[in-house]
Design an enzyme around this catalytic site. Structure first.
Site, PDB file in Angstrom:
ATOM      1  N   LYS A 112       0.578  -1.260   0.243  1.00 28.68           N
ATOM      2  CA  LYS A 112       0.150  -0.048   0.287  1.00 28.68           C
ATOM      3  C   LYS A 112       1.152   1.609   0.371  1.00 28.68           C
ATOM      4  O   LYS A 112       0.731   2.189  -0.432  1.00 28.68           O
ATOM      5  CB  LYS A 112      -1.268  -0.018   1.043  1.00 28.68           C
ATOM      6  CG  LYS A 112      -1.886  -1.126   0.800  1.00 28.68           C
ATOM      7  CD  LYS A 112      -3.029  -1.940   0.171  1.00 28.68           C
ATOM      8  CE  LYS A 112      -4.263  -1.703   1.121  1.00 28.68           C
ATOM      9  NZ  LYS A 112      -3.722  -3.680   0.634  1.00 28.68           N
TER      10      LYS A 112
HETATM   11  C1  PLP Z   1      -4.387  -4.587   0.810  1.00 28.39           C
HETATM   12  C2  PLP Z   1      -3.885  -6.146   0.793  1.00 28.39           C
HETATM   13  C3  PLP Z   1      -3.984  -7.304  -0.093  1.00 28.39           C
HETATM   14  C4  PLP Z   1      -5.116  -7.321  -0.587  1.00 28.39           C
HETATM   15  O1  PLP Z   1      -4.333  -6.279  -2.066  1.00 28.39           O
HETATM   16  P1  PLP Z   1      -5.910  -5.407  -2.946  1.00 28.39           P
HETATM   17  O2  PLP Z   1      -5.562  -4.123  -3.863  1.00 28.39           O
HETATM   18  O3  PLP Z   1      -7.018  -5.611  -1.987  1.00 28.39           O
HETATM   19  O4  PLP Z   1      -6.602  -6.698  -3.777  1.00 28.39           O
HETATM   20  C5  PLP Z   1      -3.290  -8.079  -0.471  1.00 28.39           C
HETATM   21  N1  PLP Z   1      -1.869  -8.272   1.066  1.00 28.39           N
HETATM   22  C6  PLP Z   1      -2.063  -7.179   1.731  1.00 28.39           C
HETATM   23  C7  PLP Z   1      -0.666  -7.185   2.567  1.00 28.39           C
HETATM   24  C8  PLP Z   1      -2.101  -5.803   1.312  1.00 28.39           C
HETATM   25  O5  PLP Z   1      -2.676  -4.692   2.207  1.00 28.39           O
END
Ligand code: PLP
Length: 462
Positions: A112
């Site tokens: 993120k």
């Molecule tokens: C947010 C997240 C996901 C999922 O990603 P999306 O874009 O919501 O599909 C997978 N793994 C981790 C560690 C995340 O923080």
């Protein structure tokens, strides 16, 4: 470059407006009117370039004249300067033809940060010149919230409220959200699950009077600028394995479909991606949908990969929009059906279009733990549970085309699950070692919309 809503009934916006808005006023999500493509030569020229140089080439066609080239380059440089790895998104080898893209070297140890650090810079630059103030409200299953707080804390034109499901995030995730001392940061622990938080967020966006009064801005993965930032590492990793001269495939641990949708955009831009593999945990609505054609919501089943514990996968709407021939009315209809009945059936044509690009797999809790253990034994890599869901699914899809699995978080963010699987308790990187000593600041909330809106009005003085 104009941005249009997936439901076809909201005004067209510029990149800057779409970024500052988040959700469209017709309930849809913004997408570029057409996806620009990069030539074979432009992609080939990325070989050996820095992450930041590739980021500029990939994102520039989408932002129009929002920033000058020099400004945009500076913002990109500032966004990634705080990462703990010079490659930003380093690629490691797990097995013959299977690679791991490490996306956890940012300040909060999850992918993120790639998007959030950049949009923190873009918001600051944009609001700084207009003098406007916005209220950012985000819903999180854990990682979005910490990344948003880290990106926006202390900024003068922004208040940031993060809703997370009380008791359902890991301690490291919670502490990353509750220990920021900055006055513009508000961590809210909501009774319920992630879908409760996301539901509250959508309701606030649909309350136009409130939305305009606080100048609500969304930074969930419904925000186009976030998806765009994630397109970059598909290019950087594929090029280091020989693209555009050689095809690659990706397996993506998936929840809200934002990360894998960025791969879909990279493919549309001309990156030779053979398959995009959706990896889900036991919350497998996307896997069931691709397999059966029915998008059927269910209860959320808490798992050891909590950032994927969701049932309504917001960004899937963007893929549906293309699959339905970019007919906003058709998307609005299935989304209405979803809202009133909890399910809809994807049309034959749309399902076929989705299957041309995406395939999927689902792993149980036991398989996730086993994947952490075997990957450590066979490849000397300690994976977080989300990345382990990815590798477990990827192993079933290995073939002649190189496979890149996205490692979405650092194992130290989920130490209990990693320790249970391997007996090894992963340590936080030294730059975060004091996390457990910092003081926490959090407000407990029920899932009541009116109470939440009252709190936001009070804290922002709007
Ligand atoms: C947010 C997240 C996901 C999922 O990603 P999306 O874009 O919501 O599909 C997978 N793994 C981790 C560690 C995340 O923080």
């Amino acid at each position: 470059m104009k941005y249009i809503s997936t439901r076809g009934a909201a005004p067209e916006l510029s990149f800057e407006q779409a970024m500052l808005t988040g959700l469209a006023r017709d309930g849809g999500l913004y997408l570029p009117e057409s996806v620009p493509s990069l030539s074979h030569a432009q992609i080939a020229a990325m070989a050996g370039q820095s992450y930041e140089e590739i980021a500029f080439t990939v994102m520039k066609p989408f932002i129009g004249d929002t920033f000058t080239d020099a400004e945009f380059k500076t913002l990109i440089a500032q966004a990634y300067a705080g990462f703990g790895h010079d490659a930003r998104a380093p690629l490691k080898q797990l097995a013959p033809n299977h690679f791991l893209l490490e996306l956890f070297h940012g300040p909060t140890l999850a992918f993120k940060d790639f998007a959030m650090q950049l949009i923190g810079q873009l918001f600051q630059a944009s609001l700084g010149r207009s003098g406007e103030r916005v209220t950012i409200v985000g819903a999180t299953s854990g990682d979005t919230g910490s990344a948003a707080i880290e990106a926006f804390r202390g900024l003068s034109n922004v208040d940031v409220f993060i809703l997370f499901p009380h008791g359902r995030v890991s301690e490291v995730q919670r502490r990353q959200m509750t220990t920021a001392a900055d006055a513009n940061v508000h961590a809210l622990a909501v009774d319920g699950d992630f879908d409760t938080c996301q539901g509250l967020l959508k309701d606030m966006f649909n309350d136009f009077e409130f939305r305009d009064r606080v100048r609500l801005a969304g930074v969930n993965s419904i925000n186009w600028a976030r998806v765009l930032a994630q397109v970059v590492y598909y290019f950087s990793s594929a090029v280091s394995l020989g693209a555009p001269h050689r095809k690659v495939s990706f397996t993506v641990p998936t929840g809200n479909f934002g990360d894998i949708f960025a791969g879909y955009i990279a493919r549309q831009m001309g990156l030779p991606i053979e398959k995009l593999v959706i990896a889900t945990n036991q919350n497998d609505i996307l896997h069931r949908c691709l397999t059966t054609g029915v998008y059927q919501t269910d209860k959320v089943h808490p798992s050891i990969s909590p950032s994927m514990d969701i049932q309504v996968s917001s960004n899937f709407e963007r893929a549906l929009f293309d699959a339905y021939g970019r007919e906003g009315a058709a998307v609005a209809q299935v989304m209405d059906e979803l809202k009133s009945t909890g399910a809809f059936t994807v049309s034959q044509g749309a399902l076929q279009a989705l299957r041309e690009v995406f395939t999927s797999g689902r792993v149980s809790e036991a398989e996730t733990s086993a994947s952490i253990k075997t990957t450590l034994a066979q490849s000397a890599e300690l994976l977080c549970p989300h990345s382990a869901v990815g590798t477990a699914v990827a192993v079933d899809h290995l073939g002649a085309t190189p496979m890149i699995t996205l490692a979405t978080a650092h194992p130290a963010k989920f130490p209990d699950a990693v320790e249970a699987a391997t007996g090894i308790r992963p340590a936080l990187p030294p730059r975060m070692a004091d996390l457990f000593e910092r003081e926490e600041r959090v407000t407990r909330m029920t899932g009541d919309l009116a109470a939440l809106q009252a709190l936001i009005l009070e804290r922002t003085g709007a």
